[in-house]
Design a protein around this motif. Structure first.
Motif, mmCIF file in Angstrom:
data_model
loop_
_atom_site.group_PDB
_atom_site.id
_atom_site.type_symbol
_atom_site.label_atom_id
_atom_site.label_comp_id
_atom_site.label_asym_id
_atom_site.label_seq_id
_atom_site.Cartn_x
_atom_site.Cartn_y
_atom_site.Cartn_z
ATOM 1 N N SER A 1 0.805 -1.325 0.220
ATOM 2 C CA SER A 1 0.073 -0.148 0.280
ATOM 3 C C SER A 1 0.776 1.452 -0.112
ATOM 4 N N TYR A 2 2.062 0.936 -0.506
ATOM 5 C CA TYR A 2 3.197 2.146 -0.450
ATOM 6 C C TYR A 2 2.779 3.372 -0.719
ATOM 7 N N PRO A 3 2.370 3.672 -1.830
ATOM 8 C CA PRO A 3 1.967 5.014 -1.934
ATOM 9 C C PRO A 3 0.449 5.242 -1.492
ATOM 10 N N SER B 1 -2.285 6.855 -3.347
ATOM 11 C CA SER B 1 -2.698 6.291 -4.643
ATOM 12 C C SER B 1 -3.745 5.246 -4.329
ATOM 13 N N PHE B 2 -3.631 4.419 -3.349
ATOM 14 C CA PHE B 2 -4.174 3.508 -3.055
ATOM 15 C C PHE B 2 -5.645 4.225 -2.678
ATOM 16 N N GLY C 1 -6.879 7.112 -4.030
ATOM 17 C CA GLY C 1 -7.312 7.743 -4.838
ATOM 18 C C GLY C 1 -7.990 6.417 -6.033
ATOM 19 N N GLY C 2 -7.458 5.424 -6.161
ATOM 20 C CA GLY C 2 -7.835 4.265 -6.759
ATOM 21 C C GLY C 2 -8.915 3.673 -6.212
ATOM 22 N N PHE C 3 -8.856 3.335 -4.986
ATOM 23 C CA PHE C 3 -10.104 2.654 -4.282
ATOM 24 C C PHE C 3 -11.199 3.531 -4.169
ATOM 25 N N SER D 1 -11.975 6.092 -5.899
ATOM 26 C CA SER D 1 -12.878 6.321 -7.259
ATOM 27 C C SER D 1 -13.708 5.113 -7.414
ATOM 28 N N HIS E 1 -13.979 12.055 -9.915
ATOM 29 C CA HIS E 1 -12.699 11.500 -10.669
ATOM 30 C C HIS E 1 -11.674 12.461 -10.775
ATOM 31 N N ALA F 1 -10.121 11.789 -7.440
ATOM 32 C CA ALA F 1 -9.584 10.729 -7.632
ATOM 33 C C ALA F 1 -8.075 10.733 -8.099
ATOM 34 N N LEU G 1 -4.087 10.465 -6.707
ATOM 35 C CA LEU G 1 -3.103 9.541 -7.081
ATOM 36 C C LEU G 1 -1.660 10.037 -6.866
ATOM 37 N N GLY G 2 -1.397 11.128 -6.866
ATOM 38 C CA GLY G 2 -0.175 11.803 -6.541
ATOM 39 C C GLY G 2 0.832 11.646 -7.584
#
Lengths: 470, 140
Positions: free
Chosen positions: B77-79, B82-83, B85-87, B89, B132, B135, B139-140
């Motif tokens: 789950s490092y960034p 990002s997780f 953002g993705g999850f 969305s 979106h 999201a 994400l970064g």
């Protein structure tokens, strides 16, 4: 054509260099004011004065009540060093009052106090400022076992091995192993809690502080009947004889309980020992006096910081701010003052195994040892450096080097730098491990667009169907 | 496509009743299979195509979210942003779709009479675009 000009120039040059070779042995200056009380005969100490003059000091002699004696004028020091040989003086001229002396010491005046067993009240009060408490008047340091056969108890011999303390750079190795020191007519003191005071010499095991008079049996009986006891006030090693003090500003002050130990009588002469009879050895007085005055007048044990730098590992430029977890390199260059054999003053590298760096924000977050960097050290300076990882804390940090060793100048430097977190645009991007998340968000957006298109298409079809049905 | 939808709205209830009466004699697994196939047939015949579209998107959201959660637990789950953002969305899209579905499904008039289907879709589009944007920022 240029011959005469050149020769005069070179003559001037040699004159200047010879002057500097005479003048510049001390790291701070060479003007010495010597204040002698009337009881002290200047000529009795001629060897001491000439040894100072040989080392390049300019001596000015004044009396304690001489109104022309001024230490500072318009905020400028008129003397760099002061020798106060005025133990029994009851009042001073305005320019030499204890208040004036102490304020001059705050401004950088190194002072050597030469004392005797007869200390006046004003001097006692002054010495209490330094946290030194002296023995009562007429109490003398005596030693019935260790003195020359011909001399009295009040001229005891101090053996360097048992009475001198190796405190940093104050005394040289040859003095610490040299001949015995005659310590005549000495008072003694006890050191208080002042952490800046260092004892340099103390009494021997058989020494004590008491009244130097012979009492016959009848007198003793009478005194015992009166409740007066001729007891020693201090005995053995508790009797302090020579102390040295260095303030936070590296001003050095020395206290010698017996000023007459510097007299010509024992300067470079031989003393007869008591235990192996009829054996005479050279006295250690001259060596001791030279070591002590060299230290007090800033010739030995003077260390200075030449430069400090810090930068990121792999870079050379010093920054005002670093990022958390950066690898930082800190370097510090130190030099020690030395006197070359030809009498000139110079600086050389200063090596020590226990130099530490602290990376501090209120508390030291990192405390680490600094090691010598041979590649960047030369004969004039020693460079220490260390690479460490900045902590994961942001704030204003200081690179602090504090080196407090007795006998050496106090080194205290601090360089300020901020440690900041990553800026919003400094984080790593497009990390390989995050591609599932990236692709999910992208596919979700794409799916949304596709959904919208299909929705409209399906809806139109629907409407057509409805129309058809109608 | 349009034909089937019009047919579904009229023939749905009759198909369900005939299936339940024919499955008396078979054993339980056959009964189960039978009921599943009835469900599928019922669904394909009686659901309007726009709802099917929504449902397929919902299924995609579920799959995508499930995969991401599995990746986050099993791999990294490092960034973390990002997780998120993705999850986020996926979850947000799922929620918005569910809302849209409840507003456009048949029989919605009891609850959402004032909201037209066009209005519901417009709301969904606006909310999704905002989602979106958020999201992508995460994400970064």
């Amino acid at each position: 054509m240029y011959g005469p000009k050149w020769s005069s120039l070179s003559a001037l040059f040699t004159l200047v260099s010879s002057l500097s070779s005479v003048n510049a042995r001390s790291a701070t200056g060479d003007r010495v004011l010597v204040v002698l009380e009337p009881k002290v005969v200047k000529e009795d100490y001629s060897k001491f004065w000439s040894s100072l003059e040989k080392r390049g000091f300019e001596l000015t002699f004044k009396g304690p009540k001489d109104e022309s004696a001024v230490l500072q004028r318009y905020g400028e020091a008129l003397y760099d060093h002061l020798i106060m040989f005025t133990p029994s003086v009851k009042s001073y001229a305005n320019g030499l009052s204890p208040k004036e002396v102490i304020s001059a010491q705050f401004a950088g005046l190194n002072t050597l106090y030469l004392l005797s067993s007869n200390i006046s009240e004003i001097n006692r009060d002054t010495f209490r400022e330094y946290d030194l408490e002296f023995a009562e008047r007429d109490y003398t340091y005596l030693d019935a076992f260790s003195h020359s056969p011909g001399s009295s108890l009040a001229a005891p011999l101090l053996y360097p091995q048992s009475s001198l303390i190796k405190s940093g750079a104050v005394l040289s190795a040859s003095t610490l192993t040299g001949g015995p020191i005659v310590f005549p007519g000495s008072t003694s003191f006890t050191l208080g809690q002042n952490p800046f005071l260092v004892e340099v010499a103390h009494g021997s095991k058989t020494g004590y502080v008491g009244e130097n008079r012979l009492v016959d049996a009848d007198e003793a009986e009478v005194e015992a009947g009166l409740g007066k006891r001729d007891a020693a006030s201090t005995t053995g090693k508790k009797a302090g004889l020579v102390a040295a003090m260095q303030t936070r500003d590296n001003v050095r002050i020395g206290f010698v309980a017996s000023g007459s130990m510097f007299s010509d009588e024992w300067w470079g002469t031989e003393v007869e020992l008591s235990s192996p009879k009829n054996v005479a050895v050279p006295s250690g007085n001259a060596a001791f006096a030279e070591d002590l005055t060299k230290w007090i007048f800033q010739e030995t044990g003077v260390v200075k910081v030449i430069s400090t730098t810090h930068h990121r590992k792999g870079e050379l430029e010093q920054r005002e701010s670093y990022r958390i977890k950066d690898d930082l390199t800190f370097s510090i260059s130190l030099a020690e003052h030395v006197t070359l054999p030809d009498g000139t003053s110079s600086w050389q590298g200063f090596e020590t195994p226990d130099l530490q760096l602290e990376f501090t924000m209120l508390d030291p977050h990192i405390r680490t040892s600094l090691s010598v960097d041979p590649a960047r050290s030369d004969s004039k300076q020693t460079t220490y450096s260390k690479t460490f990882k900045a902590p994961d804390r942001h704030g204003v940090f200081k690179f602090v080097v504090e080196y407090w060793r007795s006998g050496y100048s106090y080194i205290s430097t601090s360089d300020t730098a901020s440690v900041v977190p990553f800026r919003h645009d400094e984080y790593p991007r497009f990390i390989l491990g995050a591609w599932p998340f990236y692709s999910s968000a992208i596919s979700m957006s794409a799916a949304f667009l596709l959904f919208c298109g299909l929705w409209v298409a399906v809806g139109e079809g629907d409407r057509k169907g409805k129309k058809k049905a109608e | 496509m349009s034909k089937s939808s019009t047919a579904a709205s009229s023939s749905g209830p009759s198909v369900g009743s005939s299936n339940s009466s024919s499955s008396v004699s078979s054993n339980t697994s056959a009964q189960f299979q039978n009921s599943i196939s009835t469900l599928v047939a019922n669904y394909s015949s009686s659901t309007p195509p726009r709802l099917k579209l929504i449902d397929s998107f919902l299924l995609f959201c579920l799959l995508s979210g499930g995969l991401q959660m599995a990746y986050r637990i099993l791999v990294t789950s490092y960034p973390y942003n990002s997780f998120l953002g993705g999850f986020g969305s996926t979850v947000g899209q799922f929620v918005l779709l569910a809302g849209l579905r409840s507003q456009v499904a048949p029989g919605r008039d009891a609850e959402f009479k004032e909201v037209s289907k066009e209005r519901a879709f417009a709301d969904f589009c606006a909310a999704s675009i905002i989602l979106h944007l958020f999201a992508v920022n995460f994400l970064g």
